[in-house]
Write an enzyme that holds these catalytic residues in place. Structure first.
Site, PDB file in Angstrom:
ATOM      1  CB  THR A 161      38.773  37.975  35.747  1.00 37.44           C
ATOM      2  OG1 THR A 161      38.378  39.428  35.986  1.00 37.44           O
ATOM      3  CG2 THR A 161      39.175  37.677  34.633  1.00 37.44           C
TER       4      THR A 161
ATOM      5  CE1 TYR B 211      27.697  42.451  23.800  1.00 32.95           C
ATOM      6  CE2 TYR B 211      25.964  43.416  24.905  1.00 32.95           C
ATOM      7  CZ  TYR B 211      26.322  42.475  23.802  1.00 32.95           C
ATOM      8  OH  TYR B 211      25.760  42.396  22.712  1.00 32.95           O
TER       9      TYR B 211
ATOM     10  CE1 TYR C 111      40.220  44.172  36.988  1.00 32.38           C
ATOM     11  CE2 TYR C 111      38.793  42.646  37.765  1.00 32.38           C
ATOM     12  CZ  TYR C 111      39.818  42.823  36.901  1.00 32.38           C
ATOM     13  OH  TYR C 111      40.240  41.613  36.319  1.00 32.38           O
TER      14      TYR C 111
ATOM     15  CB  ILE D 215      44.363  42.162  42.868  1.00 31.03           C
ATOM     16  CG1 ILE D 215      43.971  43.149  43.836  1.00 31.03           C
ATOM     17  CG2 ILE D 215      43.569  41.035  42.873  1.00 31.03           C
ATOM     18  CD1 ILE D 215      42.688  43.764  43.624  1.00 31.03           C
TER      19      ILE D 215
END
Length: 302
Positions: A47, A110, A136, A207
């Site tokens: 991201t 989505y 994730y 992370i």
């Protein structure tokens, strides 16, 4: 196979030039600095790396170059997730061929798959590669939560699914994952502000967005926490608390990349629909917090 993921893994920004191409020279400097500062691993194309705006060719090359720049000194966990399973498989297989140490697989976004769909998606990717897979879970970005039952089923059935980056923001869920996981399964925080609490409850690290700019301090906090020195860890956590907040004053990675640019690590360049900070108030607040922290570092207080 790498299994025990512990410590701080930096979710690298992807630097762009002023003409919006990937700035590989800046990326090389970032990687070198992270390694010099003692970071435990690098995570390109997540991201924070603006992966949705990278072409597949760029995505492949950023991963390959990060591996080359790291030169085996620290593990590289490449973001190779997609909302199309066949695309995630292709990206993952390329990363494996490039020599990556592990892959990071985000929930499909989505299309909002069911838990059965999530299971089939992650299993298909894991079965297509031999490298370790870190799932994730970030409902806020993807619209779907990876339920603990589904995660445990995947960990039981796929030997190379060995960790989860938990960014659900739900500490109850995270504690349940920690309670139910196998001894070789790692739970990493996807939120800097929850990293210490996660480790207190049996987690393994983070992370991190913040470690792009403050790798030494994030490392000190996590090493202290993982060794049980919560007094030292809390001191660093409190010092960084305002930075953790201001890194999300607008959508990640806009604030962290703005701060990095202010200190010469990259250009303040984004790929649309990511753009520069829309609020001068936010910019002033961000740079004020970072400026005070940089002064503390210069004076040796942290």
């Amino acid at each position: 196979m790498m299994k025990n993921f512990k410590g701080v893994f930096t979710a690298l920004i992807t630097p762009f030039t002023d003409i919006n191409t990937v700035d590989y020279a800046a990326l090389e400097r970032l990687v070198a600095n992270q390694i010099e500062c003692g970071i435990d691993g690098l995570v390109p194309c997540g991201t924070t790396g603006e992966s949705p705006t990278l072409s597949h060719e760029e995505h492949d090359r950023v991963i390959a170059q990060t591996i080359r720049f790291a030169a085996g000194k620290v593990p590289v966990i490449a973001g190779t997730g997609s909302n199309a399973t066949h695309e995630a498989i292709r990206l993952s297989q390329h990363a494996q061929d490039a020599g990556v140490d592990a892959i990071l697989l985000v929930n499909p976004y989505y299309n909002k798959p069911t838990q059965k769909g999530l299971y089939l998606h992650f299993k298909a990717i894991a079965d297509s590669v031999s490298v370790p897979c870190v799932l994730y879970n970030i409902k806020g970005r993807t619209g779907v939560n990876l339920e603990t039952d589904t995660l445990m089923r995947l960990a039981d059935e796929c030997p190379n699914i060995v960790a989860v980056k938990e960014a659900s923001g739900d500490m109850v869920q995270m504690k349940d994952v920690i309670r139910r996981k196998g001894k070789d399964f790692s739970v990493l925080s996807g939120d800097d502000n929850l990293a210490l609490e996660l480790v207190r409850n049996g987690g393994d690290g983070v992370i991190s967005v913040a470690s792009n700019l403050f790798p030494v301090q994030m490392e000190k906090m996590m090493k202290a926490a993982l060794s049980g020195d919560y007094e030292t860890a809390e001191r660093y956590n409190s010092w960084m608390a305002d930075f953790f907040k201001v890194c999300f004053v607008e959508t990640n990675p806009i604030p962290i990349k703005t701060a990095m640019a202010a200190y010469g690590w990259c250009s303040e360049s984004f790929r649309l629909p990511m753009c520069t900070l829309e609020s001068e108030e936010h910019r002033n607040r961000l740079l004020d917090v970072v400026g005070r922290m940089m002064a503390d570092v210069k004076e040796g207080r942290f």
